[in-house]
Scaffold this active site. Sequence first.
Site: not given
Ligand code: NAD
Ligand code: UFG
Length: 352
Positions: A134, A158, A162
């Site tokens: 991330s 979190y 990573k």
């Molecule tokens: P998500 O929660 O939709 O998907 C993660 C999946 O992992 C879920 O289906 C959950 O049930 C499963 N899981 C969690 N713990 C587990 C375990 N112990 N065993 C088996 N399954 C397990 O989230 P996502 O948005 O699809 O994210 C996928 C990956 O990308 C995650 O590692 C997350 O940290 C990373 N990531 C997401 C974002 C974002 O904003 N969505 C940003 C950066 C990184």
């Molecule tokens: N924001 C609002 N109101 C809300 C939610 C978010 O104003 O209700 C703003 C935040 O302050 C930020 C932007 O919208 O400026 C994006 O916020 P998000 O929570 O959607 O995303 P973040 O950038 O905080 O974090 C996300 C994921 C993390 C990941 C990261 C990677 O949540 O897991 O992107 O850059 F690590």
Amino acid sequence: YKYKMTNDNNKNILVTGGAGYIGSHTVVEMIQAGYTPIVIDNLSNSSVESLRRVQLITGHEVEFHEIDLMDEQALTNLFQTRTINMVVHFAGLKSVSESVSKPLKYYDNNITGTLILLKVMERFNVKNIVFSSSANVYGAAQKVPITEDLPHGATNPYGKTKMFIEAILQDTCASDPEWNCILLRYFNPVGAHPSGLIGEDPRDIPNNLVPYITQTAIGRRKVLSVFGGDYETEDGTGVRDYIHVVDLAKGHIAALGHLYTKPGCDAFNLGTGRGYSVLEMVEAIRRASGREVPYQIVDRRPGDVGVSYADPSKALEVLGWKANYNQLDMCEHAWKWQSQNPNGYDITAVER
Ligand code: NAD
Ligand code: UFG
């Protein structure tokens, strides 16, 4: 893409967390690229309905096993019975705020889960992995656009999971040249498959901006809180690099191709290279949906940075990948998913 599949024995890809938001979109792209995904998930934050929808989109059955990564025996049994060539590792918990209140839950699930996976992989001589990292690892980056060589400084448990997992993977690769790891640092994944059949389905009140906006547009939430109007940005609200989840999914196909070149350990930003403010996203979703999105500007959210966007040029040079969808596509597809599935994957509400 630069890389193409060459022989059928290399087709099986274990996808951990493949029922989740990014995982399910990636499974679609894998099938369309000729891979055979084998999905495991403990369904702690997802539903198998997502994989049924993947089957509707692709016309292919998806192999699924309900397995928790913490269950070493179940994982071992799977590796014993299935030929696995490479692993794409999405499984993990991802709420920044929950990680602050429940750090041990995050360290245990994300780090122990990964260690168990790596130990089983090593035992079965499966030494190729793509890992979901991330942009959170950069913390408050020294400069934008963010390049991969900037120092790490995650500020919450979190993001630290990573950072630590990246270090574990780097050390593993350094110890044995047969190991190859691609660390993909996602910026802000948004949107949904253009079919509107799969998308992001947060279990509780969304933490993330785009699902919060689309739920407000559809009337599930009354008003969006905009966290901070006094950042040093054009309109004072936070700026992020939003990336369409299908582009992100395609980044994994490019990464799998790169793994065949035995690159050792390498990290890539997956972003568009362009930032949008919160208010620009509100306006774009208002246009895409034709609905009003009431909002109020409130205090900054603790731990947020003002501006974050990627320099994605390394992914283009090395993986041959870049994002193609624009901001309007992201918002239109997010809205299509939201409006066709007002209750997410809860199909008891409306049967299609
Ligand atoms: P998500 O929660 O939709 O998907 C993660 C999946 O992992 C879920 O289906 C959950 O049930 C499963 N899981 C969690 N713990 C587990 C375990 N112990 N065993 C088996 N399954 C397990 O989230 P996502 O948005 O699809 O994210 C996928 C990956 O990308 C995650 O590692 C997350 O940290 C990373 N990531 C997401 C974002 C974002 O904003 N969505 C940003 C950066 C990184
Ligand atoms: N924001 C609002 N109101 C809300 C939610 C978010 O104003 O209700 C703003 C935040 O302050 C930020 C932007 O919208 O400026 C994006 O916020 P998000 O929570 O959607 O995303 P973040 O950038 O905080 O974090 C996300 C994921 C993390 C990941 C990261 C990677 O949540 O897991 O992107 O850059 F690590």
